[in-house]
Write an enzyme that holds these catalytic residues in place. Structure first.
Site, short mmCIF file in Angstrom:
data_model
loop_
_atom_site.label_atom_id
_atom_site.label_comp_id
_atom_site.label_asym_id
_atom_site.label_seq_id
_atom_site.Cartn_x
_atom_site.Cartn_y
_atom_site.Cartn_z
N LYS A 42 87.54 -95.64 94.09
CA LYS A 42 87.21 -96.99 93.65
C LYS A 42 88.46 -97.86 93.66
O LYS A 42 89.59 -97.33 93.70
CB LYS A 42 86.60 -96.94 92.25
CG LYS A 42 87.56 -96.42 91.18
CD LYS A 42 86.86 -96.13 89.87
CE LYS A 42 87.85 -95.63 88.82
NZ LYS A 42 87.15 -95.16 87.60
N TYR A 270 113.73 -118.13 85.49
CA TYR A 270 113.11 -119.02 84.49
C TYR A 270 113.56 -118.72 83.06
O TYR A 270 113.54 -117.56 82.64
CB TYR A 270 111.59 -118.89 84.54
CG TYR A 270 110.95 -119.45 85.78
CD1 TYR A 270 111.12 -120.79 86.13
CD2 TYR A 270 110.18 -118.64 86.59
CE1 TYR A 270 110.52 -121.30 87.27
CE2 TYR A 270 109.57 -119.16 87.73
CZ TYR A 270 109.75 -120.49 88.07
OH TYR A 270 109.16 -120.99 89.20
C1 LIG Z 1 87.50 -93.80 87.38
C2 LIG Z 1 86.56 -92.74 87.04
C3 LIG Z 1 86.91 -91.38 87.19
C4 LIG Z 1 88.31 -90.93 87.57
O1 LIG Z 1 89.03 -90.76 86.38
P1 LIG Z 1 90.55 -90.29 86.39
O2 LIG Z 1 90.90 -90.19 84.97
O3 LIG Z 1 91.30 -91.37 87.12
O4 LIG Z 1 90.59 -89.01 87.11
C5 LIG Z 1 85.95 -90.42 86.98
N1 LIG Z 1 84.70 -90.77 86.60
C6 LIG Z 1 84.33 -92.06 86.40
C7 LIG Z 1 82.96 -92.38 85.96
C8 LIG Z 1 85.25 -93.07 86.60
O5 LIG Z 1 84.89 -94.35 86.40
#
Ligand SMILES: *Cc1c(COP(=O)(O)O)cnc(C)c1O
Length: 379
Positions: A42, A270
């Site tokens: 994702k 800045y």
């Molecule tokens: C993002 C996500 C993961 C991955 O989790 P990590 O802690 O990055 O391994 C797993 N399951 C769901 C539902 C997620 O949204």
């Protein structure tokens, strides 16, 4: 493979992604747990490039891909990726037609969504695979315990009628980094109860999954059939301080554009938050908060130049930072490393996260689109 920082860069700023590291990390999880691995790609593969990360993870032994939303899943299919994909976030108006046509599995936590999936599958004459999502205590997505019986009953009926296939049953953990946390124990108990209720309703899902990266490594009893591995896939230890032979995959670096020698007492950037305490050299680097450098890290952050950590002098601006490189003979065109694996003393994503009081996930996903992605090895 160590990223070369001595050769001139072709672009002003880049994120070099080590695909072998991603494949290696997928293998670490698969070997350690002896279960299937879902590579969670994702958010553009946590900033690394979703398709590239997916291919590398699959090459390393991952068997599933996970993304949040339909467009992310469809983009993987458009790039020719045929591996099973699960999505878990979609709007209430989602019709599921495109995702089902592309053979994408759908997480479902309500009777309404179950019915919508079954209807779409019927009208398009395709098989719909769903994974029932239980809220076991995170209070985020999924069906709350009070609705499990209803969800299971409806799912079982639709499954028996051939309207859809209940392929998975799953939940997500809120405190997987804390094995002794009571909330975690409560979630495990609730998940067991959910499995029992599903079986009572006549469901026998092929794939039960619960663990994220931290749980996969630290809590063997959460492994079930499949691990959903996000941050660990990109080489970040999910529990800081632990060591599981993961290799950080991303190095962010930029060319020094300009250097100037300044006297003691020179205010920089800045607000003049930083004033030089001696004669020194300042180096201008074209990365700023629009590229994902956290502005809150101002005052603590450092880059590595010529093998030496050099502080960011003053504030992180939108497009640029100034480094105090002291008496190093830094020249325009030299490489300044924001973060990398840390194997040559350069800062890591963990360091930036600490400086900005956030987590490494936030740093990785924040690296903006203006930073050119480059993949090694070139395939
Ligand atoms: C993002 C996500 C993961 C991955 O989790 P990590 O802690 O990055 O391994 C797993 N399951 C769901 C539902 C997620 O949204």
């Amino acid at each position: 493979m160590p990223v070369s920082t001595s050769r001139p860069m072709a672009t002003m700023a880049e994120a070099v992604v080590d695909l072998d590291a991603i494949a290696h990390n997928a293998r670490v999880f698969a070997d350690r747990a002896g279960t299937g691995v879902m590579a969670v790609v994702k958010a553009n593969g946590f900033g690394h490039g979703a398709t590239q990360a997916a291919r590398a993870a699959l090459a390393g032994g991952a068997t599933w891909l996970g993304v949040s939303s339909p467009p992310e899943a469809l983009a993987l299919r458009a790039d020719g990726i045929t591996a099973p994909i699960l999505i878990w976030l979609y709007p209430p108006t989602e019709t599921f037609e495109k995702v089902l046509l592309e053979g994408i599995d759908v997480s479902v936590g309500t009777v309404e969504a179950l019915d919508a999936v079954a209807e779409a599958a019927r009208s398009m004459l395709v098989v719909a695979n769903v994974h029932l999502k239980l809220d076991t205590g995170m209070s985020r997505g999924g069906a709350p315990a009070a609705e499990w019986a209803q969800l299971f009953e409806r799912a079982s009926m639709l499954h028996r009628a051939g309207a859809l296939r209940v392929r998975g049953l799953w939940s997500h953990l809120a405190t997987a980094e804390e094995p002794s946390d009571q909330g975690l124990q409560d979630q495990l108990t609730a998940f067991d109860e959910g499995l029992r209720q599903a079986a009572d309703a006549g469901l026998d899902p092929e794939i039960v999954h619960l663990a994220n990266s931290a749980a996969a490594l630290g809590l063997p009893r959460t492994r079930f059939d499949l691990l959903r591995v996000g941050i660990g896939l990109y080489g970040i230890e999910p529990v800081p301080g632990a060591s599981h032979d993961l290799r950080p995959a991303m190095t962010v670096q930029a060319q020094v554009l300009l250097t100037k020698r300044v006297p003691a007492g020179t205010g920089v950037n800045y607000g003049h938050d930083y004033v030089t305490d001696r004669e020194t050299t300042l180096a201008l680097v074209p990365l700023g908060f629009a590229d994902g450098l956290p502005r809150q890290a101002s005052g603590e952050a450092a880059f590595q130049v010529h093998g030496v950590r050099c502080p960011v002098a003053g504030r992180v601006a939108m497009d640029q930072v100034v480094l105090d490189v002291g008496d190093l003979p830094v020249r325009p065109g030299d490489v300044a490393v924001m973060f990398g694996p840390g194997t040559d003393g350069e800062p890591t994503a963990h360091d930036w996260a600490r400086w900005a009081k956030t987590n490494p996930n936030h740093i990785l996903t924040g690296i903006g689109t203006r930073v050119q992605r480059r993949y090694e090895p070139v395939r």
